[in-house]
Structure formats: C-alpha cells, structure tokens
Design a protein around this motif. Structure first.
Motif, mmCIF file in Angstrom:
data_model
loop_
_atom_site.group_PDB
_atom_site.id
_atom_site.type_symbol
_atom_site.label_atom_id
_atom_site.label_comp_id
_atom_site.label_asym_id
_atom_site.label_seq_id
_atom_site.Cartn_x
_atom_site.Cartn_y
_atom_site.Cartn_z
ATOM 1 N N PRO A 319 0.805 -1.229 0.000
ATOM 2 C CA PRO A 319 0.000 0.000 0.000
ATOM 3 C C PRO A 319 0.833 1.271 0.000
ATOM 4 O O PRO A 319 0.333 2.328 -0.375
ATOM 5 N N LYS A 320 2.106 1.194 0.406
ATOM 6 C CA LYS A 320 2.959 2.379 0.368
ATOM 7 C C LYS A 320 3.111 2.885 -1.057
ATOM 8 O O LYS A 320 3.162 4.098 -1.298
ATOM 9 N N LYS A 321 3.187 1.982 -2.015
ATOM 10 C CA LYS A 321 3.312 2.399 -3.411
ATOM 11 C C LYS A 321 2.076 3.164 -3.860
ATOM 12 O O LYS A 321 2.181 4.142 -4.610
ATOM 13 N N VAL A 322 0.917 2.722 -3.416
ATOM 14 C CA VAL A 322 -0.326 3.429 -3.743
ATOM 15 C C VAL A 322 -0.279 4.849 -3.184
ATOM 16 O O VAL A 322 -0.540 5.831 -3.890
ATOM 17 N N ILE A 323 0.082 4.959 -1.916
ATOM 18 C CA ILE A 323 0.133 6.270 -1.252
ATOM 19 C C ILE A 323 1.155 7.180 -1.922
ATOM 20 O O ILE A 323 0.881 8.358 -2.200
ATOM 21 N N GLU A 324 2.347 6.647 -2.205
ATOM 22 C CA GLU A 324 3.421 7.451 -2.783
ATOM 23 C C GLU A 324 3.066 7.932 -4.185
ATOM 24 O O GLU A 324 3.262 9.108 -4.518
ATOM 25 N N LEU A 325 2.550 7.050 -5.018
ATOM 26 C CA LEU A 325 2.221 7.452 -6.389
ATOM 27 C C LEU A 325 1.103 8.486 -6.407
ATOM 28 O O LEU A 325 1.138 9.442 -7.191
ATOM 29 N N GLU A 326 0.122 8.314 -5.541
ATOM 30 C CA GLU A 326 -0.963 9.303 -5.480
ATOM 31 C C GLU A 326 -0.440 10.636 -4.950
ATOM 32 O O GLU A 326 -0.890 11.696 -5.393
ATOM 33 N N ARG A 327 0.514 10.587 -4.049
ATOM 34 C CA ARG A 327 1.120 11.822 -3.538
ATOM 35 C C ARG A 327 1.824 12.584 -4.651
ATOM 36 O O ARG A 327 1.868 13.814 -4.645
#
Length: 363
Positions: A319-327
């Motif tokens: 889920p960190k990848k989801v958060i980072e890419l959306e950021r």
C-alpha cells in the motif's frame, strides 16, 4: 560564463570526495561541521581530527542506536552523537553485533547539520555513520579560506536540499526487445538529471494508456538476475510480465534502487546479518543504520507522466506504493494483487513484509 550547474557540481564533487574517504564541511548560517564516512576512514585522518579538537563524535541513526542499547530512551530523535576517544572505537561501533556485552557510553544529542551528513552518506550508499567535529569560523569567508588551505570541499545545506529535491529525468533511448514469452516489448531508458541513475519503462504488448496495468518494480540483483530463493522478487517480476502478456499488456517500471533503496552492497550486508544472526530484514536494515524502506517512488510517477499517463491499475501488495504514487499525482484506479510464491527459504521474509512492512497478503 559558466558551462555547468555550479550547485549540482558542488554536491557531486562532495559525494565523490566522501566515497574516497575524504572529509568535507557542511555549513549553514555560521554553523559548521567537518565529517567523513566512518566505514572507509583511515587512521591518519582520525589523528588529524584530534589535532582540531578532543570532542570527536560519530553520528548514528536512532534505529541503529536502539538496537545497540535497550537502556537509552531515544524518544522521537532520529540521530545521536557518540563521543569517541580513539580510532579503535570506530571498529567497535561498526562491529558491535559481533561482540558480547558491548557498552554504549557518551551519548549526546545531535546537531542540526548532522542530518545532512547522514543524508550525503546514504546518497553514496555507504553506511550511515559519520565521523564529525564541530568547526568554528568567524564567517563563511574564513571557512572557505581554511578549506582552500587544507584542500577540503565545503557544501551549503541548501545545496543538499535542492539536489535531493530535483527529481527531473529525461529519455535516453527506446528500443524493441524480444522476450522468451513475449515478442512485443519495448524498453525506454530514463536518466535522472542530478545523480544520473537510470530507470526503465518496460512496455509489454499494447497497454491501454488511459488506465494501464502497471508494476513498479525495484531492482533486485540477487533475485532478478541470480534467482535468489531468499526473496520473491524474481517471481514477482516474471509473474507480472506473464500477466501482462496474457492480457491486454502493461508497463513495468524498473527502478534502480536495490535493497529497498539501501543499495546492493548494503543489502548483502543485511543478508549476512540475517543469515548469521537470525535477524529479519527490518532489524537487519536498522542495525546497519537504515530505515525499513529507503525507496522513493517519485521517479515512477515522473516516468508515467512522461508517457502521458496519470491513471493506472497498480499491480502490488504494498500500500505504500499506492500512497506514494498518489502523492506524486498518479491516480490509482485499482490495486491488483500479485500472488506471492513461498519456499522454505523466503517464508520468514515474506511474513515479515506482511507483519512489519505493511504489505497486504493476497487472498
């Protein structure tokens, strides 16, 4: 006339000096520190430090200190100083995990500039341990004169910040590629402006660029190339290629950040700690002085934008990848699970990802 970016050049010259074991000065608003990498420090340089002052310190990250001593409350601090008296102390700090009853003494609070010394060491992929002394100068001109006389490079704090924040990249080349299970593949190579690292977009088949299936995959020399059984990276990469080949295609963003961003050599050091001392991957990284995950996915987002892609289906259990890419401005339409393949050697590693790194176990 200047034929180069002076600020960029100053940082890269400093990084080169650090890799050679040379000291540099970091300064900001009449505050100055002289530091060098503990990992490759020569004894004669340590003796020169002693000529400057008797107050010599090693800057250490809080997560490493927490493993070295259970009796000290680190609170919310990220860095500490350990005062040392002789060169042998450095070896003790580097190899404390091999010793029994190792005692930590003379723990001090860190100075503001210490953070930037550690940041520069991480950029060089050396261990984040800095030998530091505080320097006093009347002003920046006096500091520059001292540096000139002693052949020492100086670097302003703001230069380091600007260097780290410049995430621009550009396309180097593009070529078709034939894979064993997919003949319709192209690879685009991107190079970052500031540290010249190369990252790759591997385009499988004919993906829908409006909402393509994307896998953000960090390089893993031991897994991707040597097919190590200690991780699941090889299977993740090739399962992603197979999934994209058997559907409408997709894009694999292959990022040059081995070992969750600590570099290949440090990853192998962490492997050694895991194999010889039975630590998991999180504790091994911390014992070396690194965070759980040092990666940054800004380059993945920037490559997608170069391809005119702002919405994706992301193939990941992290889920960190989801958060980072959306950021960084990429909209995740859907997270697609990637089946994890266990064996007797990587089971504990995979369980650590679920239990300590926040990965979501596929159903």
């Amino acid at each position: 006339m200047t034929f180069y970016n002076k600020e960029k050049n100053s940082v890269e010259r400093a990084l080169s000096e650090i890799r050679r074991g040379m000291p540099i000065i970091v300064f900001d608003h009449n505050s100055y520190i002289l530091f060098a990498a503990v990992e490759i420090l020569e004894e004669d340089l340590f003796e020169k430090y002693k000529i400057i002052t008797s107050n010599i310190y090693v800057v250490i990250t809080a997560n490493k200190l927490q493993h070295m001593t259970k009796d000290y409350d680190i609170g919310k601090e990220k860095f500490f100083r350990l005062q040392i008296d002789n060169f042998e102390d450095l070896s003790d700090i580097l190899n404390w995990h091999k010793q029994q009853n190792y005692q930590i003494q003379n723990i001090k609070k860190h100075k503001a500039l210490d953070e930037y010394a550690i940041s520069l060491l991480k950029m060089t992929e050396l261990l984040p341990l800095a030998l530091v002394v505080d320097m006093e100068f009347k002003n920046d001109v006096a500091m520059q004169k001292w540096c000139s006389e002693n052949d020492v490079i100086y670097l302003k704090k703001s230069n380091i910040i600007n260097y780290k924040q410049n995430n621009d990249l550009y396309e180097v080349c593009k070529t078709p590629l034939l894979l064993s299970n997919c003949k319709e593949v192209s690879v685009i190579v991107y190079r970052t402006i500031y540290n010249s690292k190369e990252h790759y977009a591997i385009i499988i088949g004919k993906p829908d660029y409006n909402e393509p299936l994307v896998r953000v995959h960090s390089s893993c020399y031991t897994g991707d190339l040597l097919k190590s059984l200690s991780c699941d990276c090889y299977n993740q990469l090739h399962d992603a290629i197979a999934m994209m080949t058997n559907t409408d295609g997709g894009i694999i963003l292959y990022l040059n950040q081995d070992g969750r961003g600590i570099g290949l050599i440090n990853k192998l050091r962490a492997y050694s700690l895991q194999m010889n001392y039975k630590f998991d991957t999180v504790d091994a990284n911390a014992m070396l002085g690194f965070d759980d995950d040092e990666r940054d996915f800004v380059h993945a987002a920037n490559i997608l934008k170069k391809l005119d892609i702002v919405k994706i289906c992301l193939l990941t259990n992290n889920p960190k990848k989801v958060i980072e890419l959306e950021r960084y401005g990429i909209k995740i339409i859907k997270r697609v699970e990637l089946i994890t393949q266990y064996n007797q050697y990587n089971d504990s590693y995979i369980q650590t990802k679920f239990k300590r790194l926040g990965h979501i176990e596929p159903k």
